[in-house]
Motif scaffolding. Sequence first.
Motif, PDB file in Angstrom:
ATOM      1  N   MET A   1      -9.062  41.654 -27.571  1.00  0.00           N
ATOM      2  CA  MET A   1      -8.389  40.431 -27.760  1.00  0.00           C
ATOM      3  C   MET A   1      -8.705  39.857 -26.372  1.00  0.00           C
ATOM      4  SD  MET A   1      -4.821  41.440 -29.480  1.00  0.00           S
ATOM      5  CE  MET A   1      -4.515  39.671 -29.699  1.00  0.00           C
ATOM      6  N   VAL A   2      -8.912  38.626 -26.569  1.00  0.00           N
ATOM      7  CA  VAL A   2      -9.108  37.750 -25.206  1.00  0.00           C
ATOM      8  C   VAL A   2      -8.144  36.468 -25.047  1.00  0.00           C
ATOM      9  CG1 VAL A   2     -11.530  38.186 -25.383  1.00  0.00           C
ATOM     10  CG2 VAL A   2     -10.802  36.130 -26.338  1.00  0.00           C
ATOM     11  N   THR A  69      -7.486  34.915 -30.105  1.00  0.00           N
ATOM     12  CA  THR A  69      -8.817  35.202 -30.377  1.00  0.00           C
ATOM     13  C   THR A  69      -9.359  36.659 -30.137  1.00  0.00           C
ATOM     14  OG1 THR A  69      -9.163  32.882 -29.549  1.00  0.00           O
ATOM     15  CG2 THR A  69     -11.067  34.247 -29.669  1.00  0.00           C
ATOM     16  N   VAL A  70     -10.145  36.984 -31.013  1.00  0.00           N
ATOM     17  CA  VAL A  70     -10.609  38.467 -31.007  1.00  0.00           C
ATOM     18  C   VAL A  70     -12.386  38.456 -30.763  1.00  0.00           C
ATOM     19  CG1 VAL A  70     -11.079  40.605 -32.404  1.00  0.00           C
ATOM     20  CG2 VAL A  70      -9.050  39.554 -32.531  1.00  0.00           C
ATOM     21  N   ARG A  71     -12.772  38.927 -29.789  1.00  0.00           N
ATOM     22  CA  ARG A  71     -14.130  39.180 -29.663  1.00  0.00           C
ATOM     23  C   ARG A  71     -14.759  40.476 -29.983  1.00  0.00           C
ATOM     24  NH1 ARG A  71     -14.671  38.753 -24.004  1.00  0.00           N
ATOM     25  NH2 ARG A  71     -14.337  36.408 -24.058  1.00  0.00           N
ATOM     26  N   THR A  73     -18.034  42.860 -30.348  1.00  0.00           N
ATOM     27  CA  THR A  73     -19.531  42.804 -29.462  1.00  0.00           C
ATOM     28  C   THR A  73     -20.207  43.869 -29.980  1.00  0.00           C
ATOM     29  OG1 THR A  73     -18.356  42.143 -27.365  1.00  0.00           O
ATOM     30  CG2 THR A  73     -20.355  43.209 -27.028  1.00  0.00           C
ATOM     31  N   SER A  78     -22.182  38.943 -29.011  1.00  0.00           N
ATOM     32  CA  SER A  78     -20.607  38.776 -29.291  1.00  0.00           C
ATOM     33  C   SER A  78     -20.364  37.626 -30.385  1.00  0.00           C
ATOM     34  CB  SER A  78     -20.030  38.681 -28.052  1.00  0.00           C
ATOM     35  OG  SER A  78     -20.033  39.763 -27.337  1.00  0.00           O
ATOM     36  N   GLU A  80     -16.620  35.570 -31.701  1.00  0.00           N
ATOM     37  CA  GLU A  80     -15.402  35.224 -31.532  1.00  0.00           C
ATOM     38  C   GLU A  80     -14.663  34.965 -32.604  1.00  0.00           C
ATOM     39  OE1 GLU A  80     -13.927  33.165 -27.833  1.00  0.00           O
ATOM     40  OE2 GLU A  80     -14.823  34.674 -26.655  1.00  0.00           O
ATOM     41  N   ASP A  82     -10.973  33.779 -34.831  1.00  0.00           N
ATOM     42  CA  ASP A  82      -9.752  33.371 -34.416  1.00  0.00           C
ATOM     43  C   ASP A  82      -8.876  32.972 -35.653  1.00  0.00           C
ATOM     44  OD1 ASP A  82     -10.371  30.793 -34.812  1.00  0.00           O
ATOM     45  OD2 ASP A  82     -10.393  30.178 -33.024  1.00  0.00           O
TER      46      ASP A  82
END
Length: 98
Positions: A1-2, A69-71, A73, A78, A80, A82
């Motif tokens: 999560m970012v 937001t979820v990134r 990879t 990557s 993202e 949301d």
Amino acid sequence: MVGAGLDAERVGKAVRQLRKELAEQEFMTQAGIGDEPATAVALSGADGMVPGLVAVLRDWICRRHGPGTVRLTLGNESIEVDKPSFDAKALQAFLAKR
């Protein structure tokens, strides 16, 4: 999560819940590796399970109370995703590359 300013305890709880939901669908997970392992999930053994992974992520992120937001990879790439603009087709295409 970012995201800047996220409560570490809340993020940790959300990540644990995601790991639980992935495990219920027979995805193998472990705590993320790197600088912030409590905010990341490492996933293995998901080959051929892209639709199930997309469904779990969609359901999980749409239940979040905030606009998080979820990134994801894979290798050097990557994406993202949301809550307000969750795009299952873009996520499926990204995951299908591997």
